[in-house]
Design a protein around this motif. Structure first.
Motif, mmCIF file in Angstrom:
data_model
loop_
_atom_site.group_PDB
_atom_site.id
_atom_site.type_symbol
_atom_site.label_atom_id
_atom_site.label_comp_id
_atom_site.label_asym_id
_atom_site.label_seq_id
_atom_site.Cartn_x
_atom_site.Cartn_y
_atom_site.Cartn_z
ATOM 1 N N ALA A 75 0.818 -1.218 0.000
ATOM 2 C CA ALA A 75 0.000 0.000 0.000
ATOM 3 C C ALA A 75 0.850 1.265 0.000
ATOM 4 O O ALA A 75 0.322 2.367 -0.121
ATOM 5 C CB ALA A 75 -0.930 -0.001 1.216
ATOM 6 N N ARG A 76 2.168 1.135 0.138
ATOM 7 C CA ARG A 76 3.067 2.297 0.187
ATOM 8 C C ARG A 76 2.553 3.326 1.192
ATOM 9 O O ARG A 76 2.418 4.520 0.901
ATOM 10 C CB ARG A 76 3.214 2.930 -1.196
ATOM 11 C CG ARG A 76 3.832 2.014 -2.238
ATOM 12 C CD ARG A 76 3.979 2.697 -3.590
ATOM 13 N NE ARG A 76 2.679 3.061 -4.147
ATOM 14 C CZ ARG A 76 2.229 4.307 -4.220
ATOM 15 N NH1 ARG A 76 2.958 5.312 -3.769
ATOM 16 N NH2 ARG A 76 1.052 4.555 -4.758
ATOM 17 N N VAL A 77 2.260 2.852 2.400
ATOM 18 C CA VAL A 77 1.614 3.686 3.407
ATOM 19 C C VAL A 77 2.431 4.935 3.709
ATOM 20 O O VAL A 77 1.892 6.051 3.764
ATOM 21 C CB VAL A 77 1.375 2.862 4.691
ATOM 22 C CG1 VAL A 77 0.956 3.777 5.845
ATOM 23 C CG2 VAL A 77 0.299 1.808 4.433
ATOM 24 N N ASP B 154 4.674 6.531 1.879
ATOM 25 C CA ASP B 154 4.696 7.471 0.758
ATOM 26 C C ASP B 154 3.355 8.163 0.583
ATOM 27 O O ASP B 154 3.297 9.364 0.273
ATOM 28 C CB ASP B 154 5.070 6.743 -0.536
ATOM 29 C CG ASP B 154 6.515 6.272 -0.548
ATOM 30 O OD1 ASP B 154 7.313 6.789 0.264
ATOM 31 O OD2 ASP B 154 6.846 5.369 -1.350
ATOM 32 N N ARG B 155 2.276 7.431 0.787
ATOM 33 C CA ARG B 155 0.954 8.025 0.589
ATOM 34 C C ARG B 155 0.631 9.029 1.680
ATOM 35 O O ARG B 155 0.039 10.085 1.402
ATOM 36 C CB ARG B 155 -0.112 6.918 0.507
ATOM 37 C CG ARG B 155 0.030 6.060 -0.758
ATOM 38 C CD ARG B 155 -0.954 4.925 -0.802
ATOM 39 N NE ARG B 155 -2.319 5.362 -1.041
ATOM 40 C CZ ARG B 155 -3.356 4.527 -1.158
ATOM 41 N NH1 ARG B 155 -3.151 3.210 -1.068
ATOM 42 N NH2 ARG B 155 -4.566 4.983 -1.383
ATOM 43 N N SER C 260 2.614 12.163 0.864
ATOM 44 C CA SER C 260 2.013 12.897 -0.240
ATOM 45 C C SER C 260 0.820 13.723 0.220
ATOM 46 O O SER C 260 0.645 14.885 -0.192
ATOM 47 C CB SER C 260 1.585 11.921 -1.338
ATOM 48 O OG SER C 260 0.922 12.597 -2.386
ATOM 49 N N ILE C 261 0.003 13.141 1.085
ATOM 50 C CA ILE C 261 -1.164 13.859 1.600
ATOM 51 C C ILE C 261 -0.717 15.003 2.503
ATOM 52 O O ILE C 261 -1.269 16.114 2.451
ATOM 53 C CB ILE C 261 -2.108 12.889 2.329
ATOM 54 C CG1 ILE C 261 -2.814 12.001 1.300
ATOM 55 C CG2 ILE C 261 -3.130 13.636 3.181
ATOM 56 C CD1 ILE C 261 -3.637 10.885 1.898
ATOM 57 N N ALA D 8 -5.496 10.049 5.176
ATOM 58 C CA ALA D 8 -4.714 8.978 4.566
ATOM 59 C C ALA D 8 -5.244 7.601 4.973
ATOM 60 O O ALA D 8 -5.320 6.683 4.141
ATOM 61 C CB ALA D 8 -3.249 9.113 4.966
ATOM 62 N N ILE E 70 -6.342 4.937 2.252
ATOM 63 C CA ILE E 70 -5.547 3.720 2.121
ATOM 64 C C ILE E 70 -6.382 2.473 2.391
ATOM 65 O O ILE E 70 -6.208 1.427 1.753
ATOM 66 C CB ILE E 70 -4.334 3.779 3.069
ATOM 67 C CG1 ILE E 70 -3.355 4.864 2.603
ATOM 68 C CG2 ILE E 70 -3.620 2.427 3.156
ATOM 69 C CD1 ILE E 70 -2.278 5.199 3.614
#
Length: 239
Positions: free
Chosen positions: A40-42, A44-45, A48-49, A71, A75
């Motif tokens: 899920a690239r937690v 990085d996400r 980004s948020i 997020a 996610i």
């Protein structure tokens, strides 16, 4: 000597990023109940948020908490429970309530520099949170002025210097962030004392600033700050 020396607050005078790192670890633990963290690239996400929300929420624990909630919902595709969203709010409250722990030797360093010239505290983030940390640090009385700003950019520093009636060449900033504490001041014509912290928020690593600048000295600890300032003053012809 310089007419004015600025000090950053978070991770220069007192610990801060450690508490945010712990909050992110807890965030990932909670979200990990719903998704595979790697797939899920937690991290990085969330970053980004946070990046997209800085302009809306500003810096600090409150903006971090709102970004974590957004997020987590995204996610998990909306599957995150109300109880876990409530836990995320609690994480944010814990960060807001964390104790103020001065970095080793920083009080002596600030007192020494205060005996050399005027000093100003320039920190960014949530107003109430930063005001509380300044009060609990018991360092506030040493500063000629305390500035809590929403962003540390050349315009913010230029305003502070103009109000203090100080030319950029007569100013040096002490801090742990190249992006926020060093690069904007050097761009204006001032100097910087860079004291890296062992952990830095990724969004503070975005500066396109070449190391080894003639008007910047890197120090390993607080005890080295006064000598670094004196060295920069001599080099710049202020001695």
């Amino acid at each position: 000597m310089f007419e004015l020396v600025g000090f950053d607050g978070d991770d220069t005078l007192w610990r801060s990023q450690d508490f945010y790192d712990a909050a992110q670890a807890e965030f990932e633990r909670i979200v990990g109940r719903y998704v595979d963290l790697a797939d899920a690239r937690v991290h990085d996400r969330l970053l980004s948020i946070e990046r997209s929300n800085v302009a809306l929420f500003g810096y600090g624990a409150k903006g971090m908490t709102l970004s974590m909630i957004e997020a987590a919902f995204a996610i998990s595709d909306g599957r995150i429970s109300a109880a876990d969203l409530h836990r995320l709010v609690g994480i944010g409250k814990d960060v807001l309530a964390h104790p103020v722990e001065l970095l080793p030797g920083i009080r002596d360093a600030v007192e020494t520099v205060a005996g050399m010239c005027r000093i100003v505290l320039i920190t960014k983030g949530d107003l109430l949170h930063q005001q509380g940390k300044v009060a609990r640090s018991q360092l506030g009385d040493l500063f000629h002025r305390i500035e809590i700003v929403s962003e540390k950019d050349p315009a913010a520093y230029a305003r502070v210097l103009a109000e203090c009636e100080v030319a950029p060449a007569d100013f040096v900033m002490v801090g742990n962030s190249v992006r926020s504490d060093i690069a904007p001041v050097v761009k204006l014509g001032g100097c910087g004392v860079y004291m890296p912290y062992h952990s830095t928020w990724q969004l503070e690593n975005d500066a396109e600033f070449a190391p080894g600048h003639a008007r910047v000295i890197e120090v390993a600890d607080a005890a080295s700050i006064p000598a670094a300032i004196a060295s920069l003053a001599e080099t710049r012809g202020h001695g």
